[in-house]
Scaffold this motif. Structure first.
Motif, PDB file in Angstrom:
ATOM      1  N   ALA A  72      29.263  62.375  47.403  1.00 19.67           N
ATOM      2  CA  ALA A  72      30.203  61.256  47.442  1.00 19.67           C
ATOM      3  C   ALA A  72      29.566  59.913  46.945  1.00 19.67           C
ATOM      4  N   HIS A  73      28.131  59.981  46.888  1.00 18.60           N
ATOM      5  CA  HIS A  73      27.786  58.768  46.318  1.00 18.60           C
ATOM      6  C   HIS A  73      28.169  58.293  45.117  1.00 18.60           C
ATOM      7  N   GLY A  74      28.391  56.862  44.983  1.00 14.87           N
ATOM      8  CA  GLY A  74      28.797  56.259  43.668  1.00 14.87           C
ATOM      9  C   GLY A  74      30.392  56.800  43.115  1.00 14.87           C
ATOM     10  N   THR A  75      30.956  57.238  44.360  1.00 19.49           N
ATOM     11  CA  THR A  75      32.425  57.542  43.977  1.00 19.49           C
ATOM     12  C   THR A  75      33.302  56.463  44.618  1.00 19.49           C
ATOM     13  N   GLY A  76      32.868  55.435  45.424  1.00 19.26           N
ATOM     14  CA  GLY A  76      33.666  54.375  45.993  1.00 19.26           C
ATOM     15  C   GLY A  76      34.145  54.710  47.271  1.00 19.26           C
ATOM     16  N   ALA A  77      33.687  55.817  47.804  1.00 18.64           N
ATOM     17  CA  ALA A  77      34.002  56.208  49.247  1.00 18.64           C
ATOM     18  C   ALA A  77      33.238  55.064  50.173  1.00 18.64           C
ATOM     19  N   ALA A  78      31.798  54.868  49.955  1.00 14.77           N
ATOM     20  CA  ALA A  78      31.244  53.991  50.772  1.00 14.77           C
ATOM     21  C   ALA A  78      31.769  52.588  50.610  1.00 14.77           C
ATOM     22  N   ALA A  79      32.311  52.352  49.256  1.00 12.90           N
ATOM     23  CA  ALA A  79      32.907  50.774  49.241  1.00 12.90           C
ATOM     24  C   ALA A  79      34.214  50.826  50.242  1.00 12.90           C
ATOM     25  N   LEU A  80      35.092  51.768  50.080  1.00 10.79           N
ATOM     26  CA  LEU A  80      36.132  51.993  50.998  1.00 10.79           C
ATOM     27  C   LEU A  80      35.905  51.721  52.432  1.00 10.79           C
ATOM     28  N   LEU A  81      34.858  52.545  53.041  1.00 19.77           N
ATOM     29  CA  LEU A  81      34.577  52.463  54.353  1.00 19.77           C
ATOM     30  C   LEU A  81      34.018  50.738  54.484  1.00 19.77           C
ATOM     31  N   MET A  82      33.141  50.340  53.627  1.00 23.68           N
ATOM     32  CA  MET A  82      32.889  48.968  53.784  1.00 23.68           C
ATOM     33  C   MET A  82      34.195  48.007  54.021  1.00 23.68           C
ATOM     34  N   ALA A  83      34.960  48.355  53.224  1.00 20.31           N
ATOM     35  CA  ALA A  83      36.140  47.365  53.119  1.00 20.31           C
ATOM     36  C   ALA A  83      36.966  47.329  54.491  1.00 20.31           C
TER      37      ALA A  83
END
Ligand code: COA
Length: 190
Positions: free
Chosen positions: A117-128
């Protein structure tokens, strides 16, 4: 219409607060991802010791139940792909206390995503969602520690508005690692 799987967009992750029923899956994702943040010099013994001490199901049960923490779970098509954990309150570490500039503060203690899931936006959503929680509890800033050799995470944090404000040491399996301290401001509540 194309039937090439390469043309099918990757399913989007969703993020929600974790509950006690999520403890086994949180611990499993944590055990599978902790090593990804470690430098190549890290030994298997030290990784295993840290997972046993800090990322066990028992520890996650405590984290989820702790009112001063917030644990988030990212899922894609019903399967866990990552998690984040925040800790409210002034840090105990003297190097961090001297580095951060914004108070009240919240620590982004953990943000880990499975490699698929790297580079899929999952981390950005967790961050948000993590920043939303920090804002909701009235923080002026969020800080985190990141291994000085973890360039991917540092790039992600810079994209997420963090800047380097200091250094600290982080104990893994009885040996200190060198971290950067990074911090970002939160917009004031309307
Ligand atoms: C840190 C993490 C949550 C970020 O999530 P992600 O999905 O990888 O983040 P993104 O892809 O949005 O951003 C990573 C950036 O680093 C870049 N990158 C990838 N590999 C890199 C490398 N070896 N060195 C430097 N940058 C790298 C990516 O290209 C991307 O930048 P770009 O968007 O400008 O192209 C995720 O990588 C992860 O879980 N890593 C393992 C655990 C970890 O390190 N957690 C943080 C502990 S402090």
């Amino acid at each position: 219409m194309s039937t090439d799987p390469a043309d099918t967009p990757a399913p989007t992750a969703t993020v929600r607060p974790a509950h006690s029923a999520d403890v086994p899956v949180l611990a499993a994702v944590a055990a599978a991802t902790f090593e990804l943040a470690c430098p190549p010099s890290m030994t298997r013994e030290r990784v295993d010791a840290f997972v046993d001490e800090v990322l066990s199901p028992g520890r996650f049960a405590d984290y989820v139940a702790d009112a001063g923490r917030h644990v988030l779970l990212a899922e894609r098509e019903g399967a866990a792909v990552g998690y984040a954990m925040l800790v409210a309150g002034d840090p105990l570490d003297s190097d961090v206390r001297a580095s951060i500039r914004l108070r009240p503060t919240v620590e982004l203690s953990k943000i880990y995503v499975l490699p698929e899931a790297h580079g899929t936006g999952a981390a950005a959503l967790l961050m948000a969602r993590a920043l939303d929680w920090a804002s909701d509890v009235g923080a002026a800033g969020v800080w985190l520690g990141v291994n000085q050799q973890n360039e991917r995470a540092q790039r992600f944090y810079r994209k997420s508005g963090f800047e380097r404000v200091g250094t600290k040491r982080f104990l893994v399996g009885g040996v200190h690692e060198d971290d950067y301290v990074m911090e970002r401001a939160l917009p004031p509540l309307p």
